[in-house]
Design a protein around this motif. Structure first.
Motif, PDB file in Angstrom:
ATOM      1  N   GLU A  61     -14.486   9.417 -38.292  1.00  0.00           N
ATOM      2  CA  GLU A  61     -13.952   8.301 -37.526  1.00  0.00           C
ATOM      3  C   GLU A  61     -14.213   7.090 -38.408  1.00  0.00           C
ATOM      4  O   GLU A  61     -15.282   6.979 -39.006  1.00  0.00           O
ATOM      5  N   TRP A  62     -13.251   6.207 -38.490  1.00  0.00           N
ATOM      6  CA  TRP A  62     -13.479   5.033 -39.319  1.00  0.00           C
ATOM      7  C   TRP A  62     -12.729   3.826 -38.796  1.00  0.00           C
ATOM      8  O   TRP A  62     -11.841   3.922 -37.972  1.00  0.00           O
ATOM      9  N   HIS A  63     -13.155   2.695 -39.322  1.00  0.00           N
ATOM     10  CA  HIS A  63     -12.591   1.413 -38.944  1.00  0.00           C
ATOM     11  C   HIS A  63     -12.483   0.586 -40.215  1.00  0.00           C
ATOM     12  O   HIS A  63     -13.421   0.534 -41.010  1.00  0.00           O
ATOM     13  N   ASN A  64     -11.331  -0.034 -40.404  1.00  0.00           N
ATOM     14  CA  ASN A  64     -11.111  -0.850 -41.597  1.00  0.00           C
ATOM     15  C   ASN A  64     -10.619  -2.230 -41.196  1.00  0.00           C
ATOM     16  O   ASN A  64      -9.703  -2.358 -40.397  1.00  0.00           O
ATOM     17  N   VAL A  65     -11.266  -3.256 -41.733  1.00  0.00           N
ATOM     18  CA  VAL A  65     -10.793  -4.630 -41.630  1.00  0.00           C
ATOM     19  C   VAL A  65     -10.905  -5.239 -43.019  1.00  0.00           C
ATOM     20  O   VAL A  65     -12.000  -5.326 -43.582  1.00  0.00           O
ATOM     21  N   TYR A  66      -9.759  -5.583 -43.582  1.00  0.00           N
ATOM     22  CA  TYR A  66      -9.643  -6.162 -44.907  1.00  0.00           C
ATOM     23  C   TYR A  66     -10.452  -5.389 -45.950  1.00  0.00           C
ATOM     24  O   TYR A  66     -10.043  -4.321 -46.374  1.00  0.00           O
ATOM     25  N   ASN A  67     -11.616  -5.899 -46.357  1.00  0.00           N
ATOM     26  CA  ASN A  67     -12.370  -5.261 -47.442  1.00  0.00           C
ATOM     27  C   ASN A  67     -13.560  -4.450 -46.932  1.00  0.00           C
ATOM     28  O   ASN A  67     -14.408  -4.033 -47.701  1.00  0.00           O
ATOM     29  N   ARG A  68     -13.614  -4.214 -45.620  1.00  0.00           N
ATOM     30  CA  ARG A  68     -14.749  -3.485 -45.033  1.00  0.00           C
ATOM     31  C   ARG A  68     -14.268  -2.177 -44.416  1.00  0.00           C
ATOM     32  O   ARG A  68     -13.220  -2.127 -43.770  1.00  0.00           O
ATOM     33  N   VAL A  69     -15.072  -1.140 -44.593  1.00  0.00           N
ATOM     34  CA  VAL A  69     -14.790   0.162 -44.000  1.00  0.00           C
ATOM     35  C   VAL A  69     -16.079   0.652 -43.346  1.00  0.00           C
ATOM     36  O   VAL A  69     -17.135   0.634 -43.976  1.00  0.00           O
TER      37      VAL A  69
END
Length: 95
Positions: A61-69
């Motif tokens: 499961e993952w979440h990405n916002v711009y340069n963050r994972v």
């Protein structure tokens, strides 16, 4: 074949060898936050993790916002952490 959940002892023994990974007790999961230079680098990392996940037949499961994972690993069939999560965390760290 059922995938066994890690015992408290097995989990405690594995965690120190997983740099940057933390245990989320509410979900019995491993979590790690990654930061990259920009979105493109983060997306490239996610692509490499996706290929690893297919190879390991274990999908994060993952979440990405711009340069963050943020990646969360747990084995739903086991009801929490399993050896598969530990192996996947190590494979991700080897990228």
């Amino acid at each position: 074949m059922a995938i066994p959940r890690l015992t408290d002892t097995e989990r405690a023994a594995a965690l120190p060898s997983l740099a940057g990974w933390t245990h989320e007790p509410a979900r019995d999961a491993l979590v790690k936050h990654f930061k990259f230079r920009d979105f493109s680098e983060a997306w490239g990392f996610m692509n490499r993790v996706a290929l690893l996940a297919e190879k390991h037949d274990h999908h994060p499961e993952w979440h990405n916002v711009y340069n963050r994972v943020e990646i969360l690993l747990t084995t739903h069939d086991a009801g929490g952490l399993s050896a598969r999560d530990i192996a996947m965390a190590r494979a991700i760290d080897a990228l």
